[in-house]
Design a protein around this motif. Structure first.
Motif, PDB file in Angstrom:
ATOM      1  N   ILE A 332      36.836 -31.788 -12.931  1.00  0.00           N
ATOM      2  CA  ILE A 332      38.203 -32.061 -12.608  1.00  0.00           C
ATOM      3  C   ILE A 332      39.089 -31.423 -13.719  1.00  0.00           C
ATOM      4  CG2 ILE A 332      39.466 -34.042 -12.572  1.00  0.00           C
ATOM      5  CD1 ILE A 332      37.227 -35.605 -11.522  1.00  0.00           C
ATOM      6  N   MET A 336      42.576 -29.372 -13.263  1.00  0.00           N
ATOM      7  CA  MET A 336      43.804 -29.802 -13.922  1.00  0.00           C
ATOM      8  C   MET A 336      44.511 -28.786 -14.804  1.00  0.00           C
ATOM      9  SD  MET A 336      43.297 -33.903 -14.421  1.00  0.00           S
ATOM     10  CE  MET A 336      41.975 -33.781 -15.877  1.00  0.00           C
ATOM     11  N   SER A 380      47.435 -36.827 -13.356  1.00  0.00           N
ATOM     12  CA  SER A 380      46.076 -36.637 -13.217  1.00  0.00           C
ATOM     13  C   SER A 380      45.633 -36.580 -14.645  1.00  0.00           C
ATOM     14  CB  SER A 380      45.509 -35.666 -12.453  1.00  0.00           C
ATOM     15  OG  SER A 380      44.112 -35.364 -12.361  1.00  0.00           O
ATOM     16  N   LEU A 387      44.462 -40.140  -8.451  1.00  0.00           N
ATOM     17  CA  LEU A 387      44.156 -38.698  -8.572  1.00  0.00           C
ATOM     18  C   LEU A 387      43.069 -38.509  -9.235  1.00  0.00           C
ATOM     19  CD1 LEU A 387      47.968 -37.834  -9.666  1.00  0.00           C
ATOM     20  CD2 LEU A 387      46.723 -37.205  -7.608  1.00  0.00           C
ATOM     21  N   ALA A 388      42.502 -37.283  -9.364  1.00  0.00           N
ATOM     22  CA  ALA A 388      41.182 -36.646  -9.770  1.00  0.00           C
ATOM     23  C   ALA A 388      40.970 -37.261 -11.086  1.00  0.00           C
ATOM     24  CB  ALA A 388      41.078 -35.396  -9.618  1.00  0.00           C
ATOM     25  N   GLY A 389      41.900 -37.156 -11.964  1.00  0.00           N
ATOM     26  CA  GLY A 389      41.960 -37.379 -13.490  1.00  0.00           C
ATOM     27  C   GLY A 389      41.186 -38.885 -13.583  1.00  0.00           C
ATOM     28  N   VAL A 457      43.086 -31.858  -7.174  1.00  0.00           N
ATOM     29  CA  VAL A 457      43.541 -32.964  -7.680  1.00  0.00           C
ATOM     30  C   VAL A 457      43.915 -34.372  -6.939  1.00  0.00           C
ATOM     31  CG1 VAL A 457      45.258 -33.819  -9.465  1.00  0.00           C
ATOM     32  CG2 VAL A 457      43.799 -31.629  -9.838  1.00  0.00           C
TER      33      VAL A 457
END
Length: 479
Positions: A332, A336, A380, A387-389, A457
């Motif tokens: 991830i 980003m 993120s 979100l992916a973060g 993301v």
């Protein structure tokens, strides 16, 4: 002929062999064509990385050792090599337009990127201390040259020199630590070191382990060996900074994970203390030091230091779930990072590149899609759901809690909240400050990287299962 060196023994190293043979062709092509070859060299380098990526996917499933056990292929190696090749390809794509317009589009650049990538793939598969060191030096020597690639720029030359001097120091520390481990265990092989340390652990091994950890911490730019990162990130050409922030990080985290889990599983209690300290220090410095930054590249340097700290939480757990968290986090983080640098590379008017946070003023009114994508990257990186973060941080925090490292997880959450300030400040500048002049149209390659990163993301939360399952399989292959 020694049967250990028969041709089939080199099968697991096919991606590295493809890249090495390709580099020789690139050097010859560049020497014959001179500077006219620069444009086509980037395309050939991308094709090489794509072929190597396919070769990685075609490698046999299960664990395969070759070259007397010094080179290993397993699910973990395949996953991390795939991420590294994607990162390297992203670095080449982001550089194509920039290098041409900056007047530094020389044919050596893609050659150095591919050489560096060979070193990365080697350290990911290294199963003994000698193979690890050889791969690391190939990666490092290429990186020093790339950092100083804009040789007429004082800042770029200074960045390369700082990176070289401090990198040589860290390599010496790593080598000294490795020699101590060899001296007290009588072997350089990770599995044999692990079996020797099951019985008795001498203070010499612990001493060696500290030096090895110091060398590894430099390569992943973790505190207290982070001092090169802000200057090198700021001084290097922007696509080079994007490459440093993405590809070598994948390889270095994979190397750290395989080294500690593969060679020192019996002394988890000793190295866990080192990793916990490095993790806390990196998260704290990444959160506080970035607050006062005005340069976007320096801010991303401190952000990367903080992100390494979060990834190390998973390694500190020392469990399959912790390693799975590391792998998910790095995948991830890659998306980003490439997305953020694609946005930074779009801040151009004529031959002038803009790198200050104030240069983003009112971007939402002049370039709404770029502002939206950069805002998603910032949210993120701050770890805001869906979100992916957020899922990246959740994976490592969850692993830490299950491994009874609750305090470490709590510190991680607190530093995440502090770090959110400087990510949200960028969004505030883009959406609420007075708009400036329009920037130029984004090059096609940069658009492609930004688009793919943004889709990943934003949509990861809807279909996380494939990546999480692959990361789980990769983690289990180490235990």
């Amino acid at each position: 002929m020694n049967p250990a060196l028969a041709i089939p023994a080199f099968g697991p190293a096919l991606p590295e062999i493809i890249l090495a043979a390709g580099v020789l062709v690139l050097v010859l092509f560049g020497a014959l064509r001179g500077e006219r070859a620069a444009g086509s060299m980037n395309v050939i380098a991308l094709a090489l990385l794509a072929v190597a990526f396919i070769a990685v996917l075609m490698l046999p499933s299960g664990r395969v050792e070759t070259m007397n056990g010094s080179f290993v292929i397993d699910a973990f190696a395949k996953f991390m090599k795939s991420l590294t090749l994607i990162a390297s390809a992203g670095g080449v794509i982001l550089s194509m337009d920039y290098m041409r317009r900056a007047g530094i589009n020389r044919f050596e650049y893609p050659i150095l990127i591919v050489l560096s990538t060979i070193g990365m793939l080697m350290v990911i598969s290294a199963n003994d201390l000698i193979a690890l060191y050889l791969g690391l030096e190939l990666l490092s020597l290429s990186s020093y040259v790339i950092a100083a690639f804009d040789r007429d720029n004082v800042r770029s030359t200074e960045a390369g020199l700082k990176y070289f001097v401090l990198g040589a120091l860290s390599s010496g520390m790593l080598l000294y630590g490795a020699s101590l481990v060899y001296g007290f265990t009588g072997t350089v092989s990770f599995p044999v070191i692990a079996s020797v340390l099951q019985g008795h652990v001498s203070s010499g091994v612990i001493f060696g382990l500290v030096f090895v950890a110091a060398g590894v911490a430099f390569k992943i730019s973790a505190v207290p060996f982070h001092m090169w990162t802000p200057d090198v990130y700021e001084g290097s050409p922007t696509p080079v900074t994007a490459f440093f922030a993405a590809a070598p990080k994948m390889a270095a985290m994979a190397m750290a994970t395989r080294l500690f889990i593969g060679a020192f599983p019996g002394i988890l209690g000793q190295w866990q203390q080192i990793i916990v300290f490095i993790s806390i220090a990196s998260m704290a410095l990444g959160s506080f030091a970035a607050i006062g930054q005005r340069n976007l590249k320096r801010l991303m340097a401190y952000s990367s230091i903080g992100n390494v700290g979060y990834a190390l939480i998973g390694l500190a757990a020392g469990t399959p779930e912790g390693v799975q968290g590391v792998v998910v986090y790095m995948a991830i983080y890659l998306a980003m990072t490439l997305g953020t640098f694609a946005c930074i590379l779009s801040l151009r008017r004529g031959n002038v590149m803009f790198e200050k946070i104030e240069d983003l003023s009112g971007l939402a009114r002049t370039h709404p899609w770029i502002a939206f994508c950069l805002a998603m990257m910032m949210f993120s990186l701050a770890g805001i759901p869906p979100l992916a973060g957020f899922f990246a941080k959740f994976a490592v925090f969850n692993a830490a809690i299950k491994a009874n490292l609750v305090t470490l997880a709590v510190i991680g959450v607190v530093t995440s909240v502090i770090g959110a300030y400087y990510y949200l400040r960028i969004i505030k500048v883009m959406y609420f400050d007075e708009a400036g002049e329009r920037y130029e149209v984004m090059p096609v390659g940069v658009k492609l990287v930004l688009g793919l990163s943004s889709i990943f993301v934003i949509l990861f939360g809807l279909v996380p299962a494939p990546l999480v399952a692959a990361a789980g399989a990769a983690a289990r292959s180490l235990f």
